[in-house]
Design a protein around this motif. Structure first.
Motif: not given
Length: 279
Positions: A9-11, A199-202, A182-190
């Protein structure tokens, strides 16, 4: 444009605009003599904050994290109030990479405040159209619901011109949403619907905490924003994911930081690696 290359993955950070907000608001109850040592302010007590989307390239998929300030949307009064000295140059940066807005497959919205969502739409004639017409736009259901029916506090940041033209493109999730590594996780807060990105890549882990840790100077779990709707939820989420990230030698990436794009810390909170923003 600064980049971070993982195994697959490249950002790439794109120029989404800049604003200058009150440092006290950005650091909440933290006294200025403490936060100003970590993040400088101008003579008006304002700090520089980028609004720079991250382009994630995974295989043949092009994914944006948030969308910047857009262009042609802020009034002159809003530009003064928000210290918005630069609007979005995302389309220009995409062109330099051989891409167009039509090539964006997904947009991952950590939340939908104006400084993250204005780039979702762009002006056309006397109205607004989708800036990324082929993209699936991902957001938590809580955030999307409040975007369309804001309360007395949030109506100043959830604007109908940012959601009405793109509502057919939106896909909502409850707790988590995934696309490969790639994973999105709901946290709330802000905000009540705020989400973070993992992102877990290797062997590499990357955590994008969005506005519960908007800059490297917000590393302390208790340093949360006066803008946060639920500050104790921000503290709890940041404590959880900071601990997890430090245990796994994670990259922590930023959307707002004017100095660093990404940082690694060790268990003693020392910087072990970093990607600085070219200024």
């Amino acid at each position: 444009m600064e980049t971070l290359q993982l195994e697959n993955i490249k950002l790439t950070w794109l120029r989404g605009g800049v604003n200058f907000l009150d440092g006290g608001a950005m650091f909440g109850v933290v006294p200025k003599p403490l936060w100003s040592k970590k993040y400088p302010c101008n003579d008006k007590n304002q700090i520089e904050l980028r609004t720079d989307p991250i382009l994630i390239q995974l295989g043949n998929q092009n994914i944006l994290v948030d969308t910047g300030l857009g262009y042609g949307k802020l009034t002159e009064k809003q530009k003064r109030n928000f210290g918005a000295l630069e609007e979005s140059q995302v389309e220009e940066d995409l062109k330099l990479l051989g891409l167009t807005a039509k090539d964006i497959d997904y947009i991952l919205m950590t939340h939908l405040h104006f400084d993250h969502a204005c780039g979702l739409t762009k002006p056309q004639n006397d109205g607004w159209i989708s800036a990324f017409p082929n993209a699936k736009i991902i957001a938590s259901k809580i955030e999307w619901d409040e975007m369309r029916e804001p309360n007395i506090r949030s109506r100043n940041t959830y604007w109908k011109e940012n959601w009405e033209p793109i509502q057919e493109q939106v896909i909502v999730f409850e707790e988590e949403w995934s696309l490969g590594p790639i994973k999105m996780v709901h946290t709330g807060g802000h905000s009540d619907g705020h989400s973070i990105l993992l992102i877990k890549d290797g062997d590499e882990l990357l955590i994008h905490m969005a506005d519960i840790m908007p800059t490297h100077a917000h590393q302390n779990v208790l340093w949360v924003l006066a803008y946060d709707d639920y500050p104790m939820n921000s503290v709890a989420a940041k404590q959880k994911w900071m601990e997890y990230g430090l245990q796994h030698n994670a990259w922590f990436t930023f959307y707002h930081d004017a100095f660093y794009r990404a940082v690694k810390w060790d268990q003693q909170n020392h910087v072990t690696d970093k990607i600085e923003r070219k200024r």
